[in-house]
Design an enzyme around this catalytic site. Sequence first.
Site, short mmCIF file in Angstrom:
data_model
loop_
_atom_site.label_atom_id
_atom_site.label_comp_id
_atom_site.label_asym_id
_atom_site.label_seq_id
_atom_site.Cartn_x
_atom_site.Cartn_y
_atom_site.Cartn_z
CB SER A 1 -31.07 -52.08 -37.86
OG SER A 1 -31.14 -51.10 -36.44
CD GLU A 2 -31.06 -53.98 -33.59
OE1 GLU A 2 -30.20 -55.04 -33.70
OE2 GLU A 2 -30.19 -53.41 -33.32
CB THR A 3 -38.31 -51.42 -32.50
OG1 THR A 3 -38.40 -50.81 -33.89
CG2 THR A 3 -39.15 -50.37 -31.08
#
Length: 294
Positions: free
Chosen positions: A45-47
């Site tokens: 979903s996020e980095t």
Amino acid sequence: MKLPYLILDVFTRTPLKGNALAVVPKADGLMDNEMQAIAREFNLSETVFICKPQNERNSAALRIFTPYQELPFAGHPTVGAAVTLGLSSRASAIRMEEKVGLVTALFERLDRRSGEARFTLPRLPQRIVDLPDRLGLAQALGIEVEDIGCDVYRPAVFSAGVTFHLVPVRDASVLGRIKINHTAWENVFHHEHHSAYVFTLTPEEKDYDIAARMFGMDVGEDPGTGSAAAALIGMLAEQALGTGQSDYVLRQGHEMGRPCRITLQLRKDDDVLVHGAIGGEAVVAGEGVLDLAD
């Protein structure tokens, strides 16, 4: 080019639970398009990319990417980055430069690979608009019109840096019955990111005050969304007592088998919201090296 990376599970202390996050601790020198490509490669979903701060008094500068876009602020990357920086230092206060502003987190080490961080919101949440179309909301979520609303809370759009449609529902059983109607979705949830944070109060649960699910942001369903919880603080604050502090424990991701525990805190003075904070634990679940040589 070889870049080390970590995989953290955030809003949990148990590996393979919570919300997975890729962390690139030494990201200086990467171009924007390279960061976006790496985030798409991880496909989480996020980095979060940790860079040197512009102000040397701060701990780091953060860049946060979904697989498709950069975000000015997000909760679980902020917690994960704070835990990463805290575990690699002796600092108890982590100051991070984000696109939304400076974020300061208080860090506590739990063991050699896990910690807890709580950060003050860099931007207090604001109400944007009401969502009066209960029939449309119910159709988009695959629930009944009578399921919309919980206690004094009614659907509305809020933002603490990232915009969310906040939809209170009657009880936790409604959360379990949600079936997304993709045809109706973007017409109903038409504000930025088309994201809906569906929540309810859980007075029958001794460990949690609130339960929630988040849909949208190009990730389908997200197990733990700090930026949405930050927006929710705005709605909670409207009903909180005129002066004083209120604390809540929120669960998210249980329906996905990735349970998250998120703490929320707000404080009002003379009926005005003056402080909001989000917190949670995080654990290092893995590490590796990106080999980007041609």
